[in-house]
Write a protein that holds these residues in place. Sequence first.
Motif, short mmCIF file in Angstrom:
data_model
loop_
_atom_site.label_atom_id
_atom_site.label_comp_id
_atom_site.label_asym_id
_atom_site.label_seq_id
_atom_site.Cartn_x
_atom_site.Cartn_y
_atom_site.Cartn_z
N TRP A 294 65.58 8.80 12.33
CA TRP A 294 64.25 10.52 12.51
C TRP A 294 65.64 11.16 11.06
CZ3 TRP A 294 60.12 12.56 13.24
CH2 TRP A 294 59.87 11.77 14.47
N THR A 295 65.47 11.75 9.77
CA THR A 295 66.29 12.74 9.83
C THR A 295 66.05 14.26 9.41
OG1 THR A 295 65.56 12.66 7.35
CG2 THR A 295 66.40 10.75 7.78
N ALA A 296 66.78 15.40 10.28
CA ALA A 296 66.49 16.60 9.30
C ALA A 296 67.16 17.22 8.39
CB ALA A 296 67.08 17.11 10.74
N GLU A 297 66.55 17.77 7.11
CA GLU A 297 66.84 18.37 6.18
C GLU A 297 66.78 19.23 5.76
OE1 GLU A 297 67.20 14.43 3.37
OE2 GLU A 297 65.91 13.34 4.97
N LYS A 315 62.54 29.97 8.85
CA LYS A 315 62.26 31.35 8.82
C LYS A 315 61.26 31.37 10.31
CE LYS A 315 62.61 32.69 4.05
NZ LYS A 315 61.39 32.70 2.68
N ILE A 316 60.49 30.15 10.30
CA ILE A 316 59.92 30.02 11.35
C ILE A 316 60.60 29.42 12.80
CG2 ILE A 316 57.94 30.00 10.40
CD1 ILE A 316 57.83 27.12 11.28
N GLY A 317 61.99 29.43 13.01
CA GLY A 317 63.17 29.15 13.82
C GLY A 317 63.25 27.81 14.22
N PHE A 318 62.64 26.85 13.45
CA PHE A 318 63.27 25.26 13.39
C PHE A 318 64.62 24.87 12.30
CE2 PHE A 318 61.82 21.09 12.05
CZ PHE A 318 61.72 20.27 13.63
N ASP A 319 65.36 24.86 13.14
CA ASP A 319 66.47 24.71 12.56
C ASP A 319 67.13 22.99 12.87
OD1 ASP A 319 67.39 25.10 14.54
OD2 ASP A 319 68.24 27.04 14.50
N PHE A 320 68.33 22.83 12.20
CA PHE A 320 68.76 21.49 12.93
C PHE A 320 69.04 20.84 13.90
CE2 PHE A 320 70.54 22.03 7.91
CZ PHE A 320 69.40 21.11 7.56
N SER A 321 69.21 22.53 14.96
CA SER A 321 69.26 22.21 16.14
C SER A 321 68.15 21.75 17.14
CB SER A 321 70.17 23.51 16.97
OG SER A 321 69.33 24.19 16.82
N ILE A 334 69.01 6.16 15.23
CA ILE A 334 69.92 7.07 14.20
C ILE A 334 69.45 8.02 14.02
CG2 ILE A 334 71.13 6.79 11.71
CD1 ILE A 334 71.05 3.23 12.43
N ILE A 335 70.12 8.99 13.34
CA ILE A 335 70.08 10.48 13.54
C ILE A 335 70.46 10.60 12.47
CG2 ILE A 335 69.55 12.87 13.96
CD1 ILE A 335 69.33 11.90 16.75
N MET A 336 69.85 11.30 11.32
CA MET A 336 70.68 12.38 9.88
C MET A 336 70.56 13.21 9.90
SD MET A 336 71.07 13.64 6.97
CE MET A 336 70.04 12.66 5.83
N VAL A 337 71.15 14.71 10.65
CA VAL A 337 71.33 15.89 10.60
C VAL A 337 71.51 16.73 8.43
CG1 VAL A 337 71.77 17.76 11.25
CG2 VAL A 337 71.64 16.14 12.76
N GLY A 338 71.44 17.16 7.84
CA GLY A 338 71.48 18.21 6.64
C GLY A 338 72.73 18.51 7.03
N GLU A 339 73.20 19.18 8.13
CA GLU A 339 74.76 19.83 7.73
C GLU A 339 74.36 20.53 9.55
OE1 GLU A 339 76.64 23.96 5.94
OE2 GLU A 339 74.67 23.45 5.46
#
Length: 520
Positions: A294-297, A315-321, A334-339
């Motif tokens: 999974w990746t969050a970017e 803007k809608i509250g769907f952030d990296f956390s 495996i997880i990749m988080v943009g920042e």
Amino acid sequence: MSEERQRKGGKGARRSSGAYPVPDRLLRNLKYEYLHRELWVPLGEAGGRITVLLSDPSDILKRDMIENLLGTKAVDYRQAPPEEILACIDHFYRDEGEGAAVRTGTMPRRGAADEPLAPESDGTIIRIVDRMIQDAFTRRASDIHIEPDTDGQSVLVRFRIDGECITYQSLPYRYRAAVVSRIKIMANLDITEKRLPQDGKIGFATTGTGTIELRVATIPTHGGVEDVVLRILTRGAIMTLDELNMSREDRERLLKILKKPYGLILIVGPTGSGKTTTAHAALHLLNRPNVKIWTAEDPVEITQKGLRQVQVHHKIGFDFSNAMRAFLRADPDIIMVGEMRDYETAKMGIEASTTGHLVMSTLHTNNAPETIVRLLDMGIDPIAFADSLLCVLAQRLVRRLCACCREPYHPSREEFDEIARSCDERWFARLGVAYDEGFRLYRARGCPECNETGYRGMMGIYELLDATDEIKHLIVSRKSMLALRKASMAQGMKTLLQDGIVKVIAGETDLSEVLSVCMR
């Protein structure tokens, strides 16, 4: 209107003169010749909505252009044959008593006193924008900058190639709004909104190479105009770790780390340093049919088949956390988080990496030891952090000398000594490089292949901090960045500057390039 003119105008003319009074307010900024060419005309306004006569109401591009010119989306469209539309236009722009033209409204103007704006539907504008994007892709540009100049009365277009902005062309000032509107339409943005920045994406079919993606950002600038920046996201095949130009030692150490089943890998550097490219090169190696990734970017710049990639929306509250929480319920390997830009995301990443997941993330820090100190300063538990950390890879991008025109030269003794001093003389001595008559460096010269810049392409320089037992002990003890750096270098870590110096000696780049990114 005389009976003879009504007979010549046909049904449309009779209908116009009888049912529709002349809509003076709506025609004030519209030109007779323009409406004749585009085959549409506003008939009137009632209840806050405008009625428009149009030959083809299914033409989305024309409807967007009409709503932009009228300044509203509250428009009702009525289909009519061209002869009826032309008759209405002729009626509205003629004095009924004498038949002379009395309304010579112009297209909207924002700056140039004598130069009307070009219509957005003009085929010339479409060709200009399409050719601009195609040429940028062909020339290996990473970004396109469109900059209306209110003082110089022109629209400057620049390409960012190998990290440098290079002038591509200057367009007539009257095209400023038309070019921006065309790009907004392609990116599905609101062409009536000119006061706020907007972001979007364009899928563009290039000649012979398939479809590329462009990220679009519009920004209102001084003088009532808008700048546009387009970032070219898709550049063909995903780079592999072997293509990243890492030193053999760093690549082997990183490959060994990537084989571990769980832990935290951090890739750090400023914006534009190639972190996303490196992360996807690592994921490309790990991407197998039996592994769930999974990746969050923000945004999704590079796509890979087999990865489940998620675009976050702050803007809608769907952030990296929030994305991390969702991933942990979705059976990841495996997880990749943009920042890791905040405490919550960093905390969740560390927790995930200590519960059997391999977590990869990026961070905006200057070097590898500083990254550890930054996360500890966020309030991260040093014991959990030390337990989870596998490595920190810091990187920069430097321009590569053009292979067609790079020029060898014999440096002076002073220049040689400066290189040695800049990267620690004891470390430099271990390279075994001697100053003699045969010692050569390379410098930029310039040729048609590199647009006379002397550079062609980019490459990375790297600093890989391996989280050994000693480093973990220093993290738990909250030691300083200097102590972390000293211990890492004692264990074989090359600094960014040292890795750059190795590539200078190899003739891949020059000292000025390396110093420009390592001494900021």
